[in-house]
Design an enzyme around this catalytic site. Structure first.
Site, PDB file in Angstrom:
ATOM      1  CD  GLN A  95     123.427  83.545  69.724  1.00 39.94           C
ATOM      2  OE1 GLN A  95     122.525  84.011  69.038  1.00 39.94           O
ATOM      3  NE2 GLN A  95     123.207  82.985  70.896  1.00 39.94           N
ATOM      4  N   GLY A 121     137.220  63.175  35.958  1.00 40.70           N
ATOM      5  CA  GLY A 121     137.777  64.513  36.170  1.00 40.70           C
ATOM      6  C   GLY A 121     136.996  65.294  37.209  1.00 40.70           C
ATOM      7  CD  GLU A 162     135.609  72.911  18.354  1.00 42.03           C
ATOM      8  OE1 GLU A 162     134.870  73.602  17.610  1.00 42.03           O
ATOM      9  OE2 GLU A 162     136.047  71.793  18.050  1.00 42.03           O
ATOM     10  CB  ALA A 192     142.059  69.925  23.077  1.00 43.81           C
ATOM     11  CD  GLN A 215     131.162  90.177  54.846  1.00 45.96           C
ATOM     12  OE1 GLN A 215     131.594  90.326  53.706  1.00 45.96           O
ATOM     13  NE2 GLN A 215     130.627  91.161  55.542  1.00 45.96           N
ATOM     14  CD  GLU A 231     138.011  68.491  34.773  1.00 41.38           C
ATOM     15  OE1 GLU A 231     137.485  67.408  35.038  1.00 41.38           O
ATOM     16  OE2 GLU A 231     139.230  68.708  34.858  1.00 41.38           O
TER      17      GLU A 231
HETATM   18  N1  CAA Z   1     129.662  58.257  30.146  1.00 40.69           N
HETATM   19  C1  CAA Z   1     129.553  57.517  29.018  1.00 40.69           C
HETATM   20  N2  CAA Z   1     128.739  57.877  27.986  1.00 40.69           N
HETATM   21  C2  CAA Z   1     128.029  59.012  28.118  1.00 40.69           C
HETATM   22  C3  CAA Z   1     128.099  59.817  29.263  1.00 40.69           C
HETATM   23  C4  CAA Z   1     128.953  59.397  30.320  1.00 40.69           C
HETATM   24  N3  CAA Z   1     129.081  60.123  31.436  1.00 40.69           N
HETATM   25  N4  CAA Z   1     127.296  60.888  29.111  1.00 40.69           N
HETATM   26  C5  CAA Z   1     126.718  60.755  27.907  1.00 40.69           C
HETATM   27  N5  CAA Z   1     127.166  59.617  27.315  1.00 40.69           N
HETATM   28  C6  CAA Z   1     126.758  59.089  26.009  1.00 40.69           C
HETATM   29  C7  CAA Z   1     125.242  58.900  25.943  1.00 40.69           C
HETATM   30  O1  CAA Z   1     124.869  57.646  26.471  1.00 40.69           O
HETATM   31  C8  CAA Z   1     124.980  59.030  24.465  1.00 40.69           C
HETATM   32  O2  CAA Z   1     125.277  57.797  23.861  1.00 40.69           O
HETATM   33  P1  CAA Z   1     124.352  57.161  22.681  1.00 40.69           P
HETATM   34  O3  CAA Z   1     124.615  58.025  21.487  1.00 40.69           O
HETATM   35  O4  CAA Z   1     124.869  55.779  22.511  1.00 40.69           O
HETATM   36  O5  CAA Z   1     122.940  57.243  23.157  1.00 40.69           O
HETATM   37  C9  CAA Z   1     126.001  60.044  23.998  1.00 40.69           C
HETATM   38  O6  CAA Z   1     127.048  60.037  24.987  1.00 40.69           O
HETATM   39  C10 CAA Z   1     125.429  61.442  23.881  1.00 40.69           C
HETATM   40  O7  CAA Z   1     124.926  61.786  25.169  1.00 40.69           O
HETATM   41  P2  CAA Z   1     123.826  62.918  25.385  1.00 40.69           P
HETATM   42  O8  CAA Z   1     122.744  62.769  24.374  1.00 40.69           O
HETATM   43  O9  CAA Z   1     123.455  62.902  26.827  1.00 40.69           O
HETATM   44  O10 CAA Z   1     124.642  64.243  25.015  1.00 40.69           O
HETATM   45  P3  CAA Z   1     124.231  65.770  25.161  1.00 40.69           P
HETATM   46  O11 CAA Z   1     124.589  66.456  23.906  1.00 40.69           O
HETATM   47  O12 CAA Z   1     122.833  65.904  25.675  1.00 40.69           O
HETATM   48  O13 CAA Z   1     125.283  66.301  26.243  1.00 40.69           O
HETATM   49  C11 CAA Z   1     126.120  66.856  28.422  1.00 40.69           C
HETATM   50  C12 CAA Z   1     125.380  65.852  27.527  1.00 40.69           C
HETATM   51  C13 CAA Z   1     126.063  66.224  29.795  1.00 40.69           C
HETATM   52  C14 CAA Z   1     125.447  68.206  28.451  1.00 40.69           C
HETATM   53  C15 CAA Z   1     127.573  66.981  27.923  1.00 40.69           C
HETATM   54  O14 CAA Z   1     127.647  67.673  26.679  1.00 40.69           O
HETATM   55  C16 CAA Z   1     128.475  67.693  28.904  1.00 40.69           C
HETATM   56  O15 CAA Z   1     128.918  67.104  29.889  1.00 40.69           O
HETATM   57  N6  CAA Z   1     128.762  68.997  28.667  1.00 40.69           N
HETATM   58  C17 CAA Z   1     129.758  69.699  29.464  1.00 40.69           C
HETATM   59  C18 CAA Z   1     131.092  69.597  28.814  1.00 40.69           C
HETATM   60  C19 CAA Z   1     132.205  69.817  29.784  1.00 40.69           C
HETATM   61  O16 CAA Z   1     132.202  69.344  30.920  1.00 40.69           O
HETATM   62  N7  CAA Z   1     133.231  70.522  29.326  1.00 40.69           N
HETATM   63  C20 CAA Z   1     134.390  70.709  30.121  1.00 40.69           C
HETATM   64  C21 CAA Z   1     135.556  70.959  29.227  1.00 40.69           C
HETATM   65  S1  CAA Z   1     137.021  70.204  29.738  1.00 40.69           S
HETATM   66  C22 CAA Z   1     137.670  71.177  30.940  1.00 40.69           C
HETATM   67  O17 CAA Z   1     137.043  72.010  31.507  1.00 40.69           O
HETATM   68  C23 CAA Z   1     139.066  70.818  31.258  1.00 40.69           C
HETATM   69  C24 CAA Z   1     139.826  71.838  32.008  1.00 40.69           C
HETATM   70  O18 CAA Z   1     140.000  72.957  31.627  1.00 40.69           O
HETATM   71  C25 CAA Z   1     140.494  71.449  33.232  1.00 40.69           C
END
Ligand code: CAA
Length: 382
Positions: free
Chosen positions: A280, A243, A127, A124, A337, A364
């Site tokens: 083709q 994931g 939001e 989770a 298609q 994801e």
């Molecule tokens: N691994 C480890 N640490 C990471 C990381 C990673 N892949 N990506 C970022 N971080 C760390 C950064 O290093 C940073 O650390 P520090 O504070 O120490 O510098 C911190 O996390 C913050 O990172 P960012 O400043 O890059 O964060 P951001 O706000 O710019 O966001 C983003 C980055 C890539 C846009 C991220 O918010 C993102 O991936 N968004 C998408 C969310 C998502 O995938 N949601 C899916 C929901 S779950 C789902 O879908 C499940 C389902 O139903 C099946």
């Protein structure tokens, strides 16, 4: 470089293929039509070790590598994407996070039942007002004098939410600190203060149940924090890296099913006195489908291999997910298609592949977020 799979990898692929063909494919249309949760099939997958493929045997899993996970996911998704969604959440989003960040007691308590398919896990993060911008979450966990946390707020689009026993939850413990103010918790859905909303009606993966969940004065004990306070965002991002390999595999499975059906159809269907596969315009589509399918598969195996080597694979997982999900959508589109009216009809599974493929470009991390992750990694700019 070696393109051959190991005996163990081929064995789990074979186990998954057998269950997919014997049990899942024959019931896929039923579960898609009714939207029922396929609990019995999930139990079968769990008994075969497919709900915790990378989970060590001591915690109830199959103890295999990430490449095995990819191979098994492809087989299940080719039979039915909804089943593979449930499988991917149990494997990558639930078990993987606890294995990486959990204490020994947490691994014992939460992983076994999920890895064995006896219970269902959920993750989770999202939001109502925060999806791609995950740090904008409002769900709060306020630390109490006795060290416990009082959790209040909503989470939406929770895959397996309607049936989950346990949830990996991300909540704000210190809003002033942004990403560093987020903490991960292990939630028991049977406890007071946990509520489920109505199951969401969806375009595709209809047998994978999704709902909103709400916390109203839910009390989490200190030993239910996953990792350390303030580490939740990094845990979420790391878990999503893994994931995304799972969703790429799911997309490949859907694409392969659409492609295989199309190959059979273009050999048999005749128009203007010849099989349509001799035209083709059809040949160009077949060639492009095959190239996209192979590219997606190789990129996904590369990301899985890197994970298995213990190396960072964030960008590679995003490249795999982006390529595979867009390939799945494009291939399913071309498959409908080429099948013409039959592709549009519910008599054949093509329209299901088309509906199911779309989610892989959304959950994801959307395709836009994958592009952002890849571009940031390439340029070093933010
Ligand atoms: N691994 C480890 N640490 C990471 C990381 C990673 N892949 N990506 C970022 N971080 C760390 C950064 O290093 C940073 O650390 P520090 O504070 O120490 O510098 C911190 O996390 C913050 O990172 P960012 O400043 O890059 O964060 P951001 O706000 O710019 O966001 C983003 C980055 C890539 C846009 C991220 O918010 C993102 O991936 N968004 C998408 C969310 C998502 O995938 N949601 C899916 C929901 S779950 C789902 O879908 C499940 C389902 O139903 C099946």
């Amino acid at each position: 470089m070696d393109f051959r799979f190991t005996e163990e990898q081929l064995m789990i692929q074979d186990v998954a293929r057998r269950i997919a063909q014997e049990k899942i494919a024959p019931s896929a249309e039923h579960f898609d039509r009714t939207g029922e949760f396929p609990l019995d099939n999930i139990r079968t997958l769990g008994e075969a070790g497919l709900m915790g493929i990378e989970v060590p045997a001591e915690y109830g899993g199959a103890g295999m590598d990430p490449v095995s996970y990819v191979l098994a996911m492809i087989e299940i998704a080719a039979a039915d994407a909804a089943h593979s969604t449930i499988m991917s959440v149990n494997n990558s989003l639930f078990c993987n996070g606890i294995l990486t960040h959990g204490t020994e007691a947490q691994k014992q308590q939460y992983v076994r039942a999920i890895a064995e398919g006896r219970e269902i896990g959920a993750f989770a993060l999202t939001e109502p007002q925060s999806g791609s911008d995950a740090t904008a979450m409002r769900c709060k966990a306020a630390r109490q004098a006795d060290g416990s946390y009082l959790i209040n707020g909503k989470k939406s689009w929770i895959t397996s939410g309607p049936v989950a026993k346990y949830v990996v939850l991300f909540a704000m413990t210190d809003p002033e600190k942004g990403a560093r103010g987020i903490t991960a918790f292990l939630v028991d859905t049977a406890r007071e203060g946990f509520h489920r909303g109505k199951t969401e009606p969806k375009l595709g993966i209809r047998a994978s149940a999704t709902c909103e969940i709400e916390f109203a004065d839910y009390v989490a004990r200190p030993e239910e924090v996953l990792g350390r306070e303030g580490e939740g965002f990094k845990i979420a991002m790391g878990v999503l890296d893994a994931g995304r390999i799972g969703i790429a595999s799911q997309a490949i499975g859907i694409a392969r099913a659409a492609y295989d059906a199309t190959l059979a159809y273009v050999r048999e269907r005749k128009a203007f006195g010849a099989p349509i596969g001799t035209f083709q315009m059809t040949q160009a589509k077949i060639a492009d489908m095959k190239c996209k399918l192979d590219a997606a598969t190789l990129l996904t195996l590369r990301a899985a291999w890197l994970k298995g080597q213990g190396q960072r694979f964030t960008a590679e997982a995003s490249i795999a997910k982006l390529t595979a999900s867009e390939a799945a959508m494009w291939i399913a589109h071309q498959a409908v298609q080429i099948h013409g009216g039959m592709g549009y009809s519910k008599e054949m599974p093509l329209e299901r592949y088309f509906r199911d493929a779309k989610i892989t470009e959304i959950y994801e991390g959307t395709s836009e977020i994958q592009r952002l992750v890849i571009a940031r990694s390439e340029t070093g700019l933010r």
